[in-house]
Design an enzyme around this catalytic site. Structure first.
Site, mmCIF file in Angstrom:
data_model
loop_
_atom_site.group_PDB
_atom_site.id
_atom_site.type_symbol
_atom_site.label_atom_id
_atom_site.label_comp_id
_atom_site.label_asym_id
_atom_site.label_seq_id
_atom_site.Cartn_x
_atom_site.Cartn_y
_atom_site.Cartn_z
ATOM 1 N N ASP A 216 -34.999 -13.984 79.912
ATOM 2 C CA ASP A 216 -33.963 -14.473 79.011
ATOM 3 C C ASP A 216 -33.884 -15.973 79.200
ATOM 4 O OD1 ASP A 216 -31.644 -14.063 77.223
ATOM 5 O OD2 ASP A 216 -30.522 -14.844 78.930
ATOM 6 N N GLU A 300 -37.812 -13.585 74.402
ATOM 7 C CA GLU A 300 -37.181 -13.446 73.102
ATOM 8 C C GLU A 300 -37.735 -14.507 72.170
ATOM 9 O OE1 GLU A 300 -32.572 -12.331 72.015
ATOM 10 O OE2 GLU A 300 -33.065 -13.470 73.781
ATOM 11 N N ASP A 381 -27.041 -12.231 81.529
ATOM 12 C CA ASP A 381 -28.418 -12.669 81.320
ATOM 13 C C ASP A 381 -29.438 -11.667 81.840
ATOM 14 O OD1 ASP A 381 -27.344 -14.931 80.231
ATOM 15 O OD2 ASP A 381 -27.457 -16.088 82.094
#
Ligand SMILES: [Zn+2]
Length: 423
Positions: A216, A300, A381
């Site tokens: 993340d 991501e 996170d």
């Protein structure tokens, strides 16, 4: 290739591979290798002429194309080139172009053609990805560069020969892995010169390992992994902001065109370059660690350009997420590991990674939350990273077409390494 690695490694270490959009094909990885150049004063003048020529031709190309477009005239690439180079040389104000290596001018034409085409395709919805704006004219100040193909440069022993400039001294901080297909000669605003070679590099797969990780990307922590590890965001720009501000203030007070103004401008450029270099170095190190310790890394797919329009723009730019993911991608290809991005609109911070219940959006301030369904206490996170890992695995299995094969047995790198016949 008579390029030898000399023992100057530590002094030039600040310029590792560029990590600028590596392309993977048929096993070999295409990367850029960057070296510091030390042109003599005469060569610097000659380079300034080539930079200038390439810039003028590039801008003229855009102008000619814009005029043709406005007049509804279809213009061929060769016609554009004829007008901005061949015909221009015959005019008194562009006669000086004759003294500039034509390879660089032709390449500038092609760069302009591509920039224009990308914009046009984007305009007509023929291009994927975010909208592209009209190509900007190149400026006289700041970053300067020329692209040269094989007939515009050569390696003369230890030196780099550039057409109509001469043999330039190169600091060979590391050996070139292959014969380069092209070179970009760069002049930075801080007065440094560089050669960036496009080379093919054979992948060197690392022994397979069992671990896979989701990451993340954030601002407080640059990276949080699904294993709970965190890399704090070094915020290099923020750290240098005071010094930069002072240098910029000095610059703004200096008189236009004065020697002191040039000096102040140089100072600002040096500070910016230092921030850039430390950030890139940090990205390389972080990326290497992630790739070395894990068989697969999932991240991501962030909408960086959207975030750049917000209040956080400076912090987002300072974090350098795109640069970091590019570094991971490059290293994964090099070391036979997998890197993949997962969908942009997945609610990775809203779903419980333990039971899969969607708990709805949470404000950014919420660092920890308890799942209402299963009672697991989550770090925001780490939970997101775990969801990214799960998503990445799922997407990869779907891509493989089988729902049963364990992901760890797919040694992507080794496979890619055997598919070399296409070269
Ligand atoms: Zn839960």
């Amino acid at each position: 290739m008579a390029v030898q690695r000399r023992n100057h490694m530590p002094t030039t270490y600040g310029y590792p591979g560029d990590c600028r959009r590596p392309t993977v094909w048929s096993g070999a990885v295409q990367v850029r290798y960057r070296y510091r150049l030390y042109p003599s004063p005469g060569q610097q003048q000659a380079l300034a002429r080539v930079f200038g020529g390439a810039r003028v031709v590039y801008n003229d190309c855009l102008l000619v194309r814009d005029q043709a477009y406005a007049a509804g005239e279809k213009i061929s690439d060769t016609e554009v080139q004829r007008r901005v180079i061949t015909l221009a040389k015959a005019t008194p104000e562009r006669a000086w172009l004759a003294g500039v290596a034509s390879v660089a001018l032709v390449q500038a034409c092609q760069d302009a053609r591509r920039a224009y085409k990308n914009w046009f395709d984007s305009l007509k919805d023929r291009r994927k990805g975010p909208k592209i704006r009209h190509p900007k004219p190149r400026r006289k100040r700041g970053h300067q560069s020329i692209r040269l193909t094989r007939n515009g440069y050569a390696l003369h022993g230890e030196r780099l020969y550039v057409a109509k400039v001469g043999d330039i001294k190169v600091e060979w901080s590391r050996a070139l892995p292959s014969v380069p297909s092209s070179v970009t000669v760069i002049g930075e605003p801080d007065g440094g010169y560089y050669a960036s070679f496009v080379v093919q590099r054979e992948p060197t797969p690392l022994p397979a390992c069992e671990r896979e990780v989701g990451i993340d990307l954030g601002l407080t922590n640059l990276v949080v992994t699904s294993d709970g590890e965190a890399v704090t965001n070094p915020r290099f720009y923020l750290a240098a902001r005071r010094r930069l501000r002072r240098a910029q203030r000095v610059l703004s007070r200096r008189q236009q065109g004065s020697a002191n103004r040039a000096k102040a401008r140089h100072r600002v450029a040096v500070l910016h370059r230092r921030v850039r270099d430390t950030r890139l170095d940090h990205a390389h190190k972080t990326a290497l660690r992630l790739v070395r310790d894990n068989q697969a890394v999932y991240a991501e797919d962030l909408a960086v350009s959207a975030l750049m329009r917000t209040r956080l723009a400076k912090s987002v730019a300072d974090a350098g997420w795109s640069q970091l993911t590019r570094c991971i991608q490059e290293k994964a290809a090099q070391y036979g590991r997998t890197f993949a991005k997962v969908g942009r609109f997945e609610p990775t911070s809203q779903v419980c990674s333990a039971c899969g219940v969607k708990d709805g959006p949470k404000p950014l301030g919420v660092r920890q939350w308890t799942c209402p369904a299963c009672g697991t206490v989550h770090d925001r996170d780490v939970n997101a990273a775990r969801n990214i890992l799960a998503l990445g695995r799922r997407e990869r299995l779907n891509a493989c077409g089988t729902g049963v094969r364990a992901p760890l047995t797919v040694a992507t790198g080794a496979e890619a390494g055997t598919r070399r016949s296409a070269t």
